[in-house]
Design a protein around this motif. Structure first.
Motif, short mmCIF file in Angstrom:
data_model
loop_
_atom_site.label_atom_id
_atom_site.label_comp_id
_atom_site.label_asym_id
_atom_site.label_seq_id
_atom_site.Cartn_x
_atom_site.Cartn_y
_atom_site.Cartn_z
N LEU A 267 1.26 6.67 -3.06
CA LEU A 267 0.01 5.82 -2.56
C LEU A 267 -1.01 6.22 -3.25
O LEU A 267 -2.06 5.67 -3.83
CB LEU A 267 -0.09 5.92 -0.97
CG LEU A 267 -1.30 4.90 -0.46
CD1 LEU A 267 -1.09 3.55 -0.87
CD2 LEU A 267 -1.69 5.42 0.87
N ALA A 268 -1.30 7.69 -3.37
CA ALA A 268 -2.47 8.33 -4.15
C ALA A 268 -2.42 8.03 -5.38
O ALA A 268 -3.82 7.54 -5.92
CB ALA A 268 -2.52 9.78 -3.69
N ALA A 269 -1.68 7.99 -6.16
CA ALA A 269 -1.42 7.61 -7.35
C ALA A 269 -1.93 6.33 -7.70
O ALA A 269 -2.41 6.02 -8.87
CB ALA A 269 0.25 7.92 -8.07
N GLN A 300 -7.31 8.37 3.55
CA GLN A 300 -8.34 8.93 2.39
C GLN A 300 -8.30 8.33 1.05
O GLN A 300 -8.80 8.26 0.39
CB GLN A 300 -7.78 10.61 2.30
CG GLN A 300 -6.68 10.78 1.80
CD GLN A 300 -6.49 12.50 1.93
OE1 GLN A 300 -7.45 12.89 1.34
NE2 GLN A 300 -5.50 12.92 2.48
N HIS A 301 -6.60 7.99 1.12
CA HIS A 301 -6.23 7.12 -0.27
C HIS A 301 -6.53 5.58 -0.15
O HIS A 301 -7.01 5.17 -1.26
CB HIS A 301 -4.83 7.17 -0.71
CG HIS A 301 -4.22 8.74 -0.44
ND1 HIS A 301 -5.02 9.54 -1.28
CD2 HIS A 301 -3.20 9.37 0.29
CE1 HIS A 301 -4.31 10.78 -1.07
NE2 HIS A 301 -3.19 10.59 0.04
N LEU A 302 -6.39 4.98 1.05
CA LEU A 302 -6.56 3.59 1.32
C LEU A 302 -8.21 3.37 1.01
O LEU A 302 -8.39 2.06 0.43
CB LEU A 302 -6.31 3.33 2.53
CG LEU A 302 -4.76 3.25 2.82
CD1 LEU A 302 -4.65 2.81 4.28
CD2 LEU A 302 -4.05 2.08 1.74
N GLY A 303 -9.02 4.38 1.23
CA GLY A 303 -10.49 4.23 1.05
C GLY A 303 -10.83 3.78 -0.48
O GLY A 303 -11.96 3.28 -0.88
N ALA A 307 -9.80 -4.16 -2.98
CA ALA A 307 -9.45 -5.63 -2.58
C ALA A 307 -8.07 -5.62 -1.94
O ALA A 307 -7.62 -6.71 -1.75
CB ALA A 307 -9.37 -6.41 -3.94
N LEU A 308 -7.40 -4.61 -1.53
CA LEU A 308 -6.23 -4.38 -0.90
C LEU A 308 -6.28 -5.28 0.49
O LEU A 308 -6.95 -5.01 1.33
CB LEU A 308 -5.81 -2.97 -0.62
CG LEU A 308 -4.36 -2.88 0.09
CD1 LEU A 308 -3.24 -3.28 -1.30
CD2 LEU A 308 -4.20 -1.27 0.27
N SER A 309 -5.50 -6.12 0.51
CA SER A 309 -5.29 -6.92 1.66
C SER A 309 -4.09 -6.99 2.54
O SER A 309 -3.67 -6.95 3.54
CB SER A 309 -5.49 -8.59 1.33
OG SER A 309 -4.57 -9.38 0.53
N GLY A 310 -2.83 -6.85 1.78
CA GLY A 310 -1.45 -6.45 2.18
C GLY A 310 -0.98 -5.27 1.79
O GLY A 310 -0.92 -4.69 0.63
N LEU A 311 -0.18 -4.82 2.96
CA LEU A 311 0.22 -3.26 2.71
C LEU A 311 1.67 -3.10 3.59
O LEU A 311 1.57 -3.56 4.61
CB LEU A 311 -0.31 -2.02 3.19
CG LEU A 311 -0.11 -0.76 3.08
CD1 LEU A 311 0.17 -0.41 1.72
CD2 LEU A 311 -1.08 0.10 3.58
N LEU A 335 -8.47 0.39 8.56
CA LEU A 335 -9.39 -0.65 8.48
C LEU A 335 -10.88 -0.14 8.21
O LEU A 335 -11.55 -0.86 7.57
CB LEU A 335 -9.39 -1.66 9.70
CG LEU A 335 -10.23 -3.01 9.52
CD1 LEU A 335 -9.86 -3.74 8.20
CD2 LEU A 335 -10.10 -3.58 10.95
N ARG A 336 -10.98 1.15 8.91
CA ARG A 336 -12.45 1.49 8.69
C ARG A 336 -12.91 1.78 7.28
O ARG A 336 -13.82 1.92 6.72
CB ARG A 336 -12.68 2.47 9.69
CG ARG A 336 -12.88 2.10 11.05
CD ARG A 336 -13.38 3.39 11.83
NE ARG A 336 -12.37 4.36 12.08
CZ ARG A 336 -11.43 4.49 13.13
NH1 ARG A 336 -11.47 3.40 13.92
NH2 ARG A 336 -10.68 5.24 13.04
N VAL A 337 -11.64 2.39 6.57
CA VAL A 337 -12.13 2.78 5.13
C VAL A 337 -11.63 1.75 4.12
O VAL A 337 -12.01 1.76 3.05
CB VAL A 337 -11.19 4.32 4.88
CG1 VAL A 337 -11.66 5.39 5.95
CG2 VAL A 337 -9.55 3.72 4.86
N CYS A 338 -10.77 0.62 4.49
CA CYS A 338 -10.31 -0.32 3.52
C CYS A 338 -10.65 -1.63 4.58
O CYS A 338 -9.67 -2.26 5.01
CB CYS A 338 -8.79 -0.17 3.21
SG CYS A 338 -8.35 -1.51 1.99
N GLY A 339 -11.77 -2.17 4.25
CA GLY A 339 -12.16 -3.15 5.01
C GLY A 339 -11.47 -4.63 4.54
O GLY A 339 -11.65 -5.63 5.40
N THR A 340 -11.06 -4.68 3.37
CA THR A 340 -10.19 -5.61 3.08
C THR A 340 -8.88 -5.97 3.50
O THR A 340 -8.24 -7.03 3.53
CB THR A 340 -10.12 -5.91 1.46
OG1 THR A 340 -9.42 -4.80 1.08
CG2 THR A 340 -11.61 -6.01 0.87
#
Length: 362
Positions: A267-269, A300-303, A307-311, A335-340
């Motif tokens: 995920l980090a990569a 920390q990586h998701l932030g 444009a990420l909407s689906g995981l 959601l707080r770090v990746c608002g999309t």
């Protein structure tokens, strides 16, 4: 008897009313019929059979060796001109699994090669059997002017002439191919790069991506498969940084020793090299890789995604039996770090963001 007679008369009238339509209209109707319905229609009249038969040949799927043998016998039992005419209607040819070819004779394989070559209107050719049956003749002699999708299983490099013919096949179809799927158990060094300017979908081993240097830029959907001994995850993902149109990425851990490729690391990569993707999926067949406690630190990586909407995380290990509510703090933190982010799959459960709240389903 009177009732039976009226029923027969009504049925006969309905049949005649259908036959009043011109062939063009009937063909439009037949587009919506299933294979079983088409077979039934072929038994009603010669005219309907002549119209329906090409539709029966439009999509050919082999799931067993018996189907393969029966198809070859059927084409060989017809007059040559009639057989070739029917083969021109085939748009999709699929060998669905190993059972479709295992145990068939070499003569059947040769006949199958020669038959498929005549399907010049093919749009989708998927040869999925991992029995390492060589379709060298097919690769060498075929030319499908409308081919869009190609899937092939490459055998071991030291015992196969397929890689060279495979590259030549792709070169002949470079102006039409949009989807390429490769299956191969061992890494192969291709003699030259693969140039497919219209390619938008790739599904195959991660190591083969380096041969698609000229085609990466147009990719929109990618499935990368990792298996031993290939565990270099940075090079393929770095190459995907050039895929500015990439929307969907799936990382499949097919056969890798426990702990060598872990979802948090991957995920980090992904966040580093392709932060613009919209959908990200992870899959693996075994119950190892990472633990439930790894989910919260992933924020920390998701932030870094824009444009990420689906995981989707297919499986992971929980340290203890956990209630659904245990997932909510994780989802809220993400959601707080990746608002999309609005759709998440965790451990068999789908979550959707509705009016600012995570709702489970499935």
């Amino acid at each position: 008897m009177a009732v039976l007679t009226r029923s027969r008369a009504a049925a006969e009238g309905a049949r005649k009313s259908i036959l009043r339509f011109p062939n063009e209209i009937l063909s439009m109707v037949l587009e919506y019929l299933s294979t079983s319905e088409l077979r039934g229609l072929c038994r009603t009249s010669k005219r309907l059979r002549s119209i329906a038969t090409p539709f029966l040949y439009r999509n050919i799927h082999f799931r067993s060796a018996g189907q393969t043998v029966l198809f070859i016998r059927t084409t060989q039992s017809q007059p040559s001109e009639s057989s070739e005419s029917l083969l021109l209607h085939v748009q999709e040819f699929v060998v669905a699994n190993d059972k479709a070819l295992v145990g068939v004779t070499s003569q059947i394989i040769d006949d199958l090669n020669s038959v498929v070559i005549k399907m010049t209107k093919l749009k989708h050719l998927l040869l999925s059997s991992k029995a390492f049956i060589e379709f060298t003749d097919l690769l060498h002699d075929s030319n499908f002017e409308q081919l869009q999708t190609f899937r092939y299983v490459l055998g071991p490099a030291e015992s196969s002439t397929d890689p060279e013919e495979f590259l030549k096949f792709l070169a002949r179809h470079r102006t039409t191919l949009t989807t390429l799927c490769i299956d191969c158990e061992e890494p192969i060094t291709f003699a030259q790069s693969i140039d497919l300017p219209l390619l938008h979908t790739y599904d195959g081993p991660s190591w083969a991506l380096k041969s698609l240097k000229k085609s990466v830029g147009s990719l929109r959907s990618v499935v990368l498969r990792w298996q031993e001994p290939d565990i270099d995850y940075r090079s393929p993902l770095k190459q995907l940084s050039k895929a500015h149109s990439l929307q969907t990425l799936e990382i499949a851990i097919v056969d890798v020793s426990p702990g060598r490729l872990r979802e948090p690391t991957l995920l980090a990569a992904v966040a580093q090299y392709v932060p613009h993707i919209k959908t990200l999926r992870f899959s693996r067949p075994a119950l190892y890789g990472f633990a439930f406690d790894d989910l919260m630190p992933m924020r920390q990586h998701l932030g870094r995604f824009t444009a990420l909407s689906g995981l989707r995380f297919a499986i992971f290990r929980r340290e203890s039996v956990s209630a659904l509510n245990d997932d909510l703090p994780v989802l809220d933190a993400w959601l707080r770090v990746c608002g999309t982010l609005c759709m998440v799959h965790l451990d068999g459960m789908d979550w959707r963001l509705v009016d600012g709240a995570w709702i489970p389903s499935g």
